[in-house]
Design an enzyme around this catalytic site. Structure first.
Site, PDB file in Angstrom:
ATOM      1  N   GLU A 157       0.812  -1.224   0.143  1.00  0.00           N
ATOM      2  CA  GLU A 157       0.052  -0.026   0.056  1.00  0.00           C
ATOM      3  C   GLU A 157       0.918   1.319   0.146  1.00  0.00           C
ATOM      4  OE1 GLU A 157      -1.828  -2.807   3.158  1.00  0.00           O
ATOM      5  OE2 GLU A 157      -0.188  -2.313   2.276  1.00  0.00           O
ATOM      6  N   CYS A 207      -1.627  -2.331   7.474  1.00  0.00           N
ATOM      7  CA  CYS A 207      -1.080  -2.049   8.847  1.00  0.00           C
ATOM      8  C   CYS A 207      -1.508  -0.633   9.395  1.00  0.00           C
ATOM      9  CB  CYS A 207       0.509  -2.329   8.859  1.00  0.00           C
ATOM     10  SG  CYS A 207       1.501  -0.919   8.021  1.00  0.00           S
ATOM     11  N   CYS A 237       0.412   2.113   7.050  1.00  0.00           N
ATOM     12  CA  CYS A 237      -0.132   2.225   5.701  1.00  0.00           C
ATOM     13  C   CYS A 237      -1.409   2.701   5.994  1.00  0.00           C
ATOM     14  CB  CYS A 237      -0.161   0.895   5.119  1.00  0.00           C
ATOM     15  SG  CYS A 237       1.386   0.302   4.609  1.00  0.00           S
TER      16      CYS A 237
END
Length: 333
Positions: free
Chosen positions: A264, A290, A293
């Site tokens: 990402e 996560c 991101c």
């Protein structure tokens, strides 16, 4: 995809119909060709008798749909196919599992078929009407369920095409049936479409621990992709570029030592690098993002996150995305 199966008796015109459809961009498959390849590898002459005998043996040993399964495995959803030499009901049943399958039976009078055999003069063909009828009887029906069952196959056909006239008449009949053939298109949803592409993007990852792919789209248009791995100009992870990954560190530990960028992150950074706005876009990622991101996703103005599988440390990230008003959707592809 359209799949047309062809059955019919000896020299009824099956090959002629197949050749005609090949000219209309149909891809040709033949159960007889599969058998010929097997006989050639075994060093056996591919005569008609040997083809019948070996075909029966293979069906008895591996199942009556054995040859059909071999061909089905090579069928691609983006092409139309013509499948020749269907001689057992179980073969037809196997192809009936495919979408848009239609069985055609090509028919012609016995006299004309025998004349065609004599005219083509192929090695192994019968030379007398008696031999011709004997061969026909072998193919038409058999007490052995693994044998050739052309009579039974003919009963399963959706369309019957008589080939007792000229080629022009035959082709006109083929065209008429083809134009009336119903086609049920099974197109993937946009979410499935983009997620499948993201999964392919993941295959470019150089990370040895986990391959992740991401795709950013706006108005059904892909604007950027990214996959996880070491930064541009740094040795690839799979070449030893990230000591954390290469030591197979326990999941969730020493994250501050990981040199790999997430998918990402790379997709968003690449969009910025090329001057592409991500405001109002959607991001498709093979794992949920996560926390880091997710911060980037929010600040990049991305309004929708679609993911395929849960990231082990992703719960807090998803909660933050929801709090920021980002739409979240999980689809399993």
């Amino acid at each position: 995809m359209i799949v047309i199966g062809i059955t019919g008796k000896y020299c009824a015109g099956k090959t002629t119909v197949c050749d005609y459809l090949k000219g209309k961009s149909f891809y040709y498959k033949s159960l007889s060709d599969e058998l010929r390849e097997i006989l050639e590898k075994e060093g056996t002459s591919p005569t008609r008798e040997n083809l019948i005998k070996r075909g029966n043996e293979l069906r008895e040993k591996f199942g009556n749909n054995y040859l059909a399964q071999k061909i089905s495995q090579g069928i691609s959803q983006d092409k139309n196919y013509i499948i020749d030499s269907l001689r057992n009901p179980k073969e037809i049943e196997e192809f009936e599992k495919l979408p848009n399958f239609h069985l055609w039976c090509i028919e012609a009078q016995e006299k004309q078929r025998f004349e065609r055999i004599l005219k083509r003069s192929r090695e192994g063909d019968p030379k007398t009407i008696e031999d011709f009828k004997k061969l026909e009887a072998q193919e038409s029906s058999s007490e052995n369920k693994s044998g050739q069952q052309l009579d039974q196959c003919a009963k399963m056909a959706k369309h019957y095409i008589e080939n007792n006239g000229t080629l022009a008449e035959l082709f006109a009949k083929v065209d008429s049936i083809l134009l009336q053939t119903p086609i049920e298109l099974k197109r993937p949803s946009w979410d499935t479409y983009f997620m499948n592409i993201a999964k392919e993007v993941a295959m470019r990852s150089n990370c040895i621990k986990r391959k992740v792919g991401a795709l950013i789209e706006r108005e059904k248009r892909i604007v950027c992709t990214g996959y996880n791995g070491t930064p541009r100009g740094v040795k690839n992870c799979n070449e030893g570029g990230c000591s954390r990954c290469n030591s197979f560190t326990d999941g969730g530990t020493k994250l501050d030592e990981c040199r790999c960028s997430h998918a990402e992150e790379n997709a968003i950074v690449q969009a910025s690098f090329h001057g592409i706005s991500t405001a109002g876009a959607s991001i498709y990622t093979t794992y949920s993002p996560c926390l880091t991101c997710s911060k980037m996703i929010i600040n990049a103005g991305i309004k929708k996150v679609v993911y395929n599988a849960d990231y082990p440390l992703g719960k807090a990230a998803l909660e933050m995305l929801q709090e920021a008003g980002v739409e979240i959707k999980k689809i399993e592809v």
